[in-house]
Design a protein around this motif. Structure first.
Motif, PDB file in Angstrom:
ATOM      1  N   ALA A  54      -0.999   4.601  -1.392  1.00  0.00           N
ATOM      2  CA  ALA A  54      -2.423   4.549  -1.075  1.00  0.00           C
ATOM      3  C   ALA A  54      -2.746   5.385   0.147  1.00  0.00           C
ATOM      4  O   ALA A  54      -1.914   5.600   1.010  1.00  0.00           O
TER       5      ALA A  54
ATOM      6  N   ARG B   1      -5.686   1.553   3.337  1.00  0.00           N
ATOM      7  CA  ARG B   1      -4.962   0.723   4.293  1.00  0.00           C
ATOM      8  C   ARG B   1      -5.924  -0.030   5.189  1.00  0.00           C
ATOM      9  O   ARG B   1      -5.814  -1.229   5.429  1.00  0.00           O
ATOM     10  N   VAL B   2      -6.887   0.740   5.698  1.00  0.00           N
ATOM     11  CA  VAL B   2      -7.843   0.171   6.633  1.00  0.00           C
ATOM     12  C   VAL B   2      -8.690  -0.901   5.972  1.00  0.00           C
ATOM     13  O   VAL B   2      -8.902  -1.988   6.517  1.00  0.00           O
ATOM     14  N   ILE B   3      -9.166  -0.587   4.780  1.00  0.00           N
ATOM     15  CA  ILE B   3     -10.035  -1.540   4.085  1.00  0.00           C
ATOM     16  C   ILE B   3      -9.294  -2.828   3.787  1.00  0.00           C
ATOM     17  O   ILE B   3      -9.796  -3.931   4.011  1.00  0.00           O
TER      18      ILE B   3
ATOM     19  N   GLY C 226      -8.564  -4.983   6.896  1.00  0.00           N
ATOM     20  CA  GLY C 226      -9.809  -5.599   7.330  1.00  0.00           C
ATOM     21  C   GLY C 226     -10.221  -6.720   6.408  1.00  0.00           C
ATOM     22  O   GLY C 226     -10.657  -7.782   6.844  1.00  0.00           O
TER      23      GLY C 226
ATOM     24  N   GLU D  28      -4.953   6.496   3.683  1.00  0.00           N
ATOM     25  CA  GLU D  28      -5.294   5.805   4.934  1.00  0.00           C
ATOM     26  C   GLU D  28      -6.482   4.889   4.754  1.00  0.00           C
ATOM     27  O   GLU D  28      -6.532   3.781   5.272  1.00  0.00           O
ATOM     28  N   ALA D  29      -7.486   5.384   4.057  1.00  0.00           N
ATOM     29  CA  ALA D  29      -8.725   4.621   3.912  1.00  0.00           C
ATOM     30  C   ALA D  29      -8.451   3.252   3.304  1.00  0.00           C
ATOM     31  O   ALA D  29      -8.951   2.237   3.787  1.00  0.00           O
TER      32      ALA D  29
ATOM     33  N   LEU E 290       0.824  -1.203   0.000  1.00  0.00           N
ATOM     34  CA  LEU E 290       0.000   0.000   0.000  1.00  0.00           C
ATOM     35  C   LEU E 290       0.857   1.252   0.000  1.00  0.00           C
ATOM     36  O   LEU E 290       0.517   2.241  -0.633  1.00  0.00           O
TER      37      LEU E 290
END
Lengths: 366, 320, 325
Positions: free
Chosen positions: C294, C299-301, C304, C296-297, C289
């Motif tokens: 990429a 990364r989180v997705i 998860g 932050e969003a 990422l």
């Protein structure tokens, strides 16, 4: 020999042995009153404790159900974070000009969201049979990630306008009803977070009400009995015809529901939302439940105990600070209390063993 | 059963006695309460010292420092607890400015002033806000970089930034300040990832920056020293010390040592001790009925804003 | 028509190899979007940067295999890292001595965990939660909340460990490999390993059959603590410093790595290589990422999604197994 007693038909059983935590709390508070009356002989101190404990306690009501059924939910802190971010987003973006409607819609959405999150957890655990630890650990990350997506930076409700502060810390001077003396009134109104009745926070009364409802669900409904049965022995429950996946799913939905209410009170208390907050709360909530005596293996438990334990846990940091113990040392004390609380039975057994051996040797009767 | 009710009764009696009690008489002299973001962060330790020293100097009793441990809920409960103990003023360096409203509301009710040191005021009206000129700090770093880049044979016109976590809203301008100076000088900011104030994370991000750009990177500006140290470790590991310049923000001891050792090339330093002491001074003035000194600045929430000048520590670990 | 025997074999294989499949999937996916991610250099980079989590995950596999787990590894890591850095910097210890003392402290921590669980009969969750609080507090008191940077003059021995290479391979990687080989040997070939598995499968039965479960369990928690300390040594060696909260969140990363790797929480079957891959998986996606710049969003997705994906496969396996049996 006692004469035979008539069979008790009352449904109300109260065995103090099941509720040792109440004695512990009373002893603790009495001890503090003696040591530092200037702080602990004040109702306002207990009001503060009650207000803070109510957040953990209400979440703990739901968690008690989960632990009784033999599992737990590590995702509650993230659920609160997501709920808070959703709340402030709705309130600030969708209806900034109509505060009453905005808050109402947000509350409804948060509750529905909580039920949904509980449902997702429940389905993963009950239907897909993924162990609770893994599922809730993963969902912890997922929910918090969603919270970050929803709201990338903290939103203070205060910035949205005075009307919204009714939900949090209130605006303008407080309204006092039933004033008895300059320092004491019956009802004190200033925003949801600061309203007090009889000088105790509104949060406290909400907590009591929800605890009563929770206890009724646990003891009086079939759902409650099913939860106890499943926690006690899955095999026996299956034989008794209980639909285990359904019971487990509903348990997690309950956790989601109580967590949603906690989230609303949390928003009121904090006055803002930030995707990173709160963190680590799930351990405090689980600690409250197990400290209260609900065993992690499940099968029995009491919501009253959870509430009392929450009050106990909340009192500790205040007590330590007031006693002048630097916050660096708090962890050691907290850990030691946990160890003590959980090893009491074992230590008891060791002492008993030693006493028996000692007496046997003394009497030399072999 | 009887024993239980006896205990309950006793407890209830004690409570009703407590309910009738009014507030304790106040101690002689002023008592202040001080709540700080996180004492595990080296930036706040001098701030704590500054507050304590100033209180001692002015003869003010200071309640034990409340350490928020970087936890927003702890901030609210601890600060409200301080206020409940009957302090005359609250000085706070908040972890979560957006959660200040209930603290400020309670302080308002008790009629005590609130001075916020650093971080932010989260939409609330407080008596004063003290903060380093964050953007200027980033600008000074940018200026210094432009000054010294000629000494290192660096041809690249790319720079990268490692940012603090998005929830630290006020600190985001640090990187902006850096950009203010380097972009007009012809540099391109190619990367801006979030290191979340973690040495570990910044280390990984820097490794990836190096993998992606190699020597085509002139400098990396990190929005705080913890991350700068992590980035410096990555650069050292890849043997690229001196090929990519590292700048941090905060001026903490470890960073200064790293500058002297050559792993870092500068850090924008704040004066947390001075800020803490100034917070006490302002609160003292208010408690004595004096007006606050004039300031031309007003922060985003309309509060009196006292900007503290920053200074640059350069590659020799000395003030520039 | 697939027979139930074949399904069983498949899932047994999945237990061992599932995480590799997921890893391969992630690699291929990212490789298609960003080919530079597939360079050998990159793999080595990811491996070395996860080395401290991987080492701790190796020890944690033992703990989980024995039917418990250890929430205190994060705070053990903070404590040991701080001790190591301070002994070298403030007390003038030579590096090898400091490392020995650090490991000694880890042994004590593990011993405490073991005693709480076996002699005081506290459940692992509660016991290690308590020790996590206690060790964190001890670290704060010991360091007075100040981090320690090892000055360049004293850093050389650790520098070799943390940053240098031997014949092109980073020393960290060699250490990681050695530790893993050791741990796997202990697990597969020794009687101790068999006893751990036995206790994990059915503690009561193990005790009745004469295994001294208490001693075995105490040793397990000592191993977990020592691997956490080794992780702390690698971490401190890489970053040339230690802070009192360096290890926060570490325990969940280690447990996640082990679970992703296929070790069942119920105990009895451990997958050590799986834990290694599990530790790398998340670090690998993080790296990709960043290379992709990429936000932050994303990364989180992505993180998860990986977790959920691994979970769901685990769930399908359990459902299919139930139908089969």
């Amino acid at each position: 020999m006692k004469p035979t007693q008539p069979i008790k038909t009352s449904n109300f059983h109260f065995n103090i042995g099941d509720h040792v935590i109440i004695i512990a709390l009373a002893a603790f508070w009495i001890f503090l009153i003696c040591i530092r009356p200037s702080t602990f002989f004040q109702l306002s101190t207990y009001a503060t404790i009650a207000k803070e404990a109510s957040l953990y306690a209400i979440c703990g009501i739901g968690m008690t159900f989960a632990i009784i059924s033999g599992a737990f939910d590590l995702s509650v802190a993230s659920q609160i974070a997501l709920s808070a971010c959703v709340f402030t987003t709705i309130v600030s973006k969708i209806s900034p000009d109509n505060p009453g409607l905005g808050i109402f819609i947000s509350c409804v959405v948060v509750i529905i969201l909580g039920l949904l999150m509980g449902l997702v957890n429940g389905l993963l655990i009950a239907r897909m049979r993924i162990p609770a630890f893994i599922t809730t650990l993963a969902m912890q990350n997922v929910y918090r990630g969603l919270a970050q997506l929803v709201s990338n930076s903290p939103v203070p409700i205060a910035t949205l306008g005075k009307e919204y502060q009714v939900f949090t810390s209130g605006t303008g001077p407080a309204i006092r009803l039933g004033v008895i003396s300059p320092n004491f009134e019956l009802v004190y109104i200033k925003g949801l977070a600061f309203t007090k009745i009889l000088r105790l926070p509104l949060f406290f009364y909400i907590m009591i009400a929800l605890a009563v409802i929770g206890t009724i669900i646990l003891r009086k409904t079939r759902l409650g009995r099913n939860v106890l049965a499943v926690g006690n022995s899955k095999a026996a429950a299956r034989i008794a015809g209980i639909n285990i996946p359904q019971t487990q799913t509903i348990t997690y939905v309950l956790v989601g529901l109580f967590t949603a209410v906690t989230a609303l009170l949390f928003i009121s208390f904090q006055g803002s939302s930030n995707y990173g907050v709160p963190q680590g709360t799930e351990f405090t909530v689980i600690s409250a439940v197990v400290l209260g005596g609900t065993a992690l293996v499940g099968g029995k438990g009491s919501i009253l105990n959870t509430v009392i334990a929450a009050l106990f846990i909340t009192t500790i940091p205040l007590a330590l600070t007031v006693l002048g113990i630097a916050s660096d040392y708090h962890g050691i004390i907290n850990g030691a209390i946990l160890v003590f609380a959980f090893s009491i039975n074992t230590i008891n057994a060791y002492i008993n063993d030693a006493m028996v051996k000692y007496r046997a040797r003394k009497e030399k009767k072999f | 059963m009887k024993k239980f009710f006896a205990i309950l009764l006793a407890a209830l009696m004690i409570f009703s006695l407590a309910a009738c009690k009014t507030d304790d008489g106040k101690k002689e002299g002023l008592t202040f309460g001080w709540s700080v973001y996180d004492l595990a962060n080296p930036f706040f330790i001098p701030m704590d010292e500054g507050v304590k020293a100033k209180c001692a100097e002015l003869g003010i009793t200071l309640l034990p420092t409340h350490d928020e441990k970087g936890d927003a809920t702890e901030m609210v409960t601890g600060a409200t607890a301080l206020i409940e103990q009957g302090i005359d003023a609250l000085i706070i360096s908040p972890k979560e400015p957006s959660s200040l409203s209930s603290i400020v509301a309670l302080a308002e009710e008790k009629g005590i002033p609130v001075i916020v040191v650093d971080i932010g005021t989260g939409g609330c009206k407080v008596d004063a806000f003290i903060q380093s000129d964050m953007r200027n700090g980033g600008q000074q770093a940018g200026d210094y970089f432009l000054n010294i880049v000629g000494d290192y044979e660096i041809t690249s016109k790319n720079v990268a930034i490692i940012k603090v976590e998005t929830s630290a809203t006020e600190a985001q301008v640090r990187g902006e300040g850096f950009k203010d100076k380097v972009v007009p000088a012809g540099y391109t900011v190619v990367e801006e990832q979030h290191g979340d104030s973690s040495k570990d994370k910044a280390y990984g991000i820097m490794l990836d920056y190096i993998a992606k750009y190699g020597t085509d990177l002139a400098a990396v500006f990190c929005e705080n020293d913890e991350m700068a140290l992590g980035a410096a470790a990555a650069i050292d590991e890849k043997g690229m010390t001196g090929k990519i310049l590292v700048f941090g923000y905060d001026g903490n001891n470890d960073a200064v040592a790293a500058c002297k050792a050559g792993s870092m090339h500068g850090t924008a330093a704040q004066d947390p001790k001075g800020m803490g002491a100034y917070g006490v001074e302002l609160a003292y003035k208010l408690c004595n009925g004096e007006t606050l000194p004039a300031t031309e600045y007003v922060n985003g929430d309309g509060n009196k804003f006292y900007k503290f000048a920053m200074y640059m520590i350069g590659k020799d670990g000395e003030r520039v | 028509m697939i027979s139930s025997q074949q399904i069983k074999k498949f899932w047994l294989l999945w237990d061992k190899l599932g995480v590799f499949v997921i890893f391969l999937f992630v690699v291929v996916l990212f490789g298609a979007i960003e080919p530079t991610a597939l360079a050998l250099d990159q793999f080595i980079s990811v491996l070395t940067r996860s080395s401290w989590v991987a080492v701790a995950a190796a020890g944690m596999t033992f703990a989980i295999c024995s039917g418990g787990f250890d929430l205190s590894v994060g705070s053990i890591m903070s404590l040991c890292g701080s001790v190591l850095a301070r002994l070298i910097t403030n007390n003038g210890f030579p590096t090898w001595a400091a490392i020995l003392v650090t490991l000694g402290i880890a042994v004590c921590c593990g011993f405490i965990n073991g005693i709480l669980i076996t002699k005081l009969k506290i459940q692992p969750f509660v016991a290690t939660l308590a020790t996590m609080l206690i060790f964190n507090s001890v670290t704060q008191v010991y360091t007075k909340n100040i981090g320690t940077r090892i000055p360049n003059e004293l850093y050389d021995p650790l520098k070799w460990l943390g940053r240098d290479t031997v014949m092109g391979i980073p020393v960290k990687l060699i250490v990681l490999a050695v530790i893993f080989v050791l741990v796997i040997l202990i697990y597969q070939t020794t009687k101790f390993g068999t006893k751990v598995r036995a206790i994990g499968s059915n503690e009561a039965a193990a005790r009745t059959s004469g295994i001294n479960a208490d001693n075995v369990l105490i040793t397990v928690y000592i191993i977990t603590a020592v691997t956490a300390a080794l992780g702390a040594v690698l971490y401190t060696a890489t970053l040339q410093s230690a802070s009192p909260n360096a290890g926060s969140g570490f325990e969940l990363r280690a447990i996640t790595a082990v679970i992703l790797g296929g070790t069942a929480l119920s105990g009895g079957k451990g997958n050590l290589i799986g834990s290694l891959v599990g530790a790398i998986l998340v670090a690998f996606s993080d790296m990709c990422l960043t290379l992709l710049s990429a936000g932050e969003a994303w990364r989180v997705i992505v993180t998860g999604a990986i977790l959920l994906f691994a979970l769901s496969i685990s769930g399908i396996k359990i459902i299919t197994q139930r139908e089969v049996s």
